[in-house]
Design a protein around this motif. Sequence first.
Motif, PDB file in Angstrom:
ATOM      1  N   ARG A   1      61.513  45.202  80.223  1.00 40.70           N
ATOM      2  CA  ARG A   1      62.956  45.325  80.423  1.00 40.70           C
ATOM      3  C   ARG A   1      63.140  46.415  81.477  1.00 40.70           C
ATOM      4  O   ARG A   1      62.679  47.541  81.287  1.00 40.70           O
ATOM      5  CB  ARG A   1      63.639  45.721  79.115  1.00 40.70           C
ATOM      6  CG  ARG A   1      65.134  45.852  79.187  1.00 40.70           C
ATOM      7  CD  ARG A   1      65.669  46.154  77.776  1.00 40.70           C
ATOM      8  NE  ARG A   1      67.080  46.408  77.808  1.00 40.70           N
ATOM      9  CZ  ARG A   1      67.630  47.616  77.736  1.00 40.70           C
ATOM     10  NH1 ARG A   1      66.869  48.688  77.618  1.00 40.70           N
ATOM     11  NH2 ARG A   1      68.928  47.755  77.765  1.00 40.70           N
TER      12      ARG A   1
ATOM     13  N   LYS B   1      65.695  48.267  84.712  1.00 46.31           N
ATOM     14  CA  LYS B   1      67.063  48.496  85.170  1.00 46.31           C
ATOM     15  C   LYS B   1      67.202  48.063  86.624  1.00 46.31           C
ATOM     16  O   LYS B   1      66.391  48.425  87.469  1.00 46.31           O
ATOM     17  CB  LYS B   1      67.417  49.970  85.028  1.00 46.31           C
ATOM     18  CG  LYS B   1      68.884  50.269  85.208  1.00 46.31           C
ATOM     19  CD  LYS B   1      69.132  51.726  84.892  1.00 46.31           C
ATOM     20  CE  LYS B   1      70.579  52.039  84.711  1.00 46.31           C
ATOM     21  NZ  LYS B   1      70.756  53.464  84.402  1.00 46.31           N
ATOM     22  N   LYS B   2      68.255  47.287  86.876  1.00 43.28           N
ATOM     23  CA  LYS B   2      68.573  46.890  88.233  1.00 43.28           C
ATOM     24  C   LYS B   2      69.528  47.926  88.832  1.00 43.28           C
ATOM     25  O   LYS B   2      69.971  48.830  88.150  1.00 43.28           O
ATOM     26  CB  LYS B   2      69.218  45.504  88.235  1.00 43.28           C
ATOM     27  CG  LYS B   2      68.297  44.456  87.658  1.00 43.28           C
ATOM     28  CD  LYS B   2      68.768  43.036  87.675  1.00 43.28           C
ATOM     29  CE  LYS B   2      70.206  42.748  87.758  1.00 43.28           C
ATOM     30  NZ  LYS B   2      70.545  41.341  87.762  1.00 43.28           N
TER      31      LYS B   2
ATOM     32  N   ASN C   1      72.583  47.988  89.618  1.00 40.43           N
ATOM     33  CA  ASN C   1      73.987  48.009  89.238  1.00 40.43           C
ATOM     34  C   ASN C   1      74.182  48.358  87.757  1.00 40.43           C
ATOM     35  O   ASN C   1      75.124  47.908  87.133  1.00 40.43           O
ATOM     36  CB  ASN C   1      74.629  46.660  89.556  1.00 40.43           C
ATOM     37  CG  ASN C   1      73.877  45.511  88.920  1.00 40.43           C
ATOM     38  OD1 ASN C   1      72.919  45.716  88.196  1.00 40.43           O
ATOM     39  ND2 ASN C   1      74.304  44.305  89.194  1.00 40.43           N
ATOM     40  N   ASP C   2      73.272  49.154  87.223  1.00 40.48           N
ATOM     41  CA  ASP C   2      73.300  49.589  85.826  1.00 40.48           C
ATOM     42  C   ASP C   2      73.182  48.448  84.829  1.00 40.48           C
ATOM     43  O   ASP C   2      73.534  48.591  83.676  1.00 40.48           O
ATOM     44  CB  ASP C   2      74.549  50.419  85.523  1.00 40.48           C
ATOM     45  CG  ASP C   2      74.394  51.851  85.989  1.00 40.48           C
ATOM     46  OD1 ASP C   2      73.241  52.268  86.233  1.00 40.48           O
ATOM     47  OD2 ASP C   2      75.402  52.548  86.105  1.00 40.48           O
ATOM     48  N   GLN C   3      72.685  47.312  85.272  1.00 38.73           N
ATOM     49  CA  GLN C   3      72.404  46.213  84.364  1.00 38.73           C
ATOM     50  C   GLN C   3      70.899  46.112  84.181  1.00 38.73           C
ATOM     51  O   GLN C   3      70.128  46.544  85.024  1.00 38.73           O
ATOM     52  CB  GLN C   3      72.944  44.897  84.918  1.00 38.73           C
ATOM     53  CG  GLN C   3      74.452  44.852  84.987  1.00 38.73           C
ATOM     54  CD  GLN C   3      74.929  43.512  85.532  1.00 38.73           C
ATOM     55  OE1 GLN C   3      74.164  42.697  86.016  1.00 38.73           O
ATOM     56  NE2 GLN C   3      76.234  43.299  85.460  1.00 38.73           N
TER      57      GLN C   3
ATOM     58  N   ALA D   1      67.432  43.697  83.273  1.00 35.62           N
ATOM     59  CA  ALA D   1      66.877  42.353  83.383  1.00 35.62           C
ATOM     60  C   ALA D   1      65.522  42.366  82.678  1.00 35.62           C
ATOM     61  O   ALA D   1      64.973  43.427  82.376  1.00 35.62           O
ATOM     62  CB  ALA D   1      66.716  41.958  84.839  1.00 35.62           C
TER      63      ALA D   1
ATOM     64  N   ASP E   1      75.481  52.753  94.607  1.00 35.21           N
ATOM     65  CA  ASP E   1      75.087  52.785  93.193  1.00 35.21           C
ATOM     66  C   ASP E   1      74.314  54.048  92.827  1.00 35.21           C
ATOM     67  O   ASP E   1      73.887  54.211  91.694  1.00 35.21           O
ATOM     68  CB  ASP E   1      74.215  51.572  92.843  1.00 35.21           C
ATOM     69  CG  ASP E   1      74.995  50.276  92.877  1.00 35.21           C
ATOM     70  OD1 ASP E   1      76.217  50.325  92.665  1.00 35.21           O
ATOM     71  OD2 ASP E   1      74.381  49.227  93.126  1.00 35.21           O
TER      72      ASP E   1
END
Length: 146
Positions: free
Chosen positions: A57, A59-60, A62-64, A66, A88
């Motif tokens: 897991r 972090k991308k 944009n604080d999301q 994946a 960002d």
Amino acid sequence: MKTLKKIGALLLLSLSVSLVSCNSDDDDNKPIIPGPPTGTDIRYEVETSANIIKKIRYKKGNDQFAFGYSTPDSPNSWFMTIIVDFVDQPMTAEAEVTMKNDTGFEQSYTFQIFEDNEVVATVSGVLESSNAEIIKNITHEVDYNP
């Protein structure tokens, strides 16, 4: 009847020509226009001595978050590169790796975060043989200073 065969052959020929793509349609050869950078390259890498990676897991920009997984072609490693836009930043690059070592032997692991191709964070260790899933984390603060 001959006319009908000729029309059918002509329609078939025109259909096959219309389905063929031209080389000029390729977008791969678009020129790269030089200019100021738009972000920071962040690359996550995971290496293990055996097939013990269950999921990653990460972090991308944009604080999301994946998810990533190792593949049958490369079961002991995984990597992902993202671009963190300057808008960002600052941002914390982070990855969470879930592993399960049911091999019967100790297995080693190394996680790294690269910022613009330089190693900025490393976590490594040895995972004892167990049927339990273990989660390990790695983080790095990304802060662009022009």
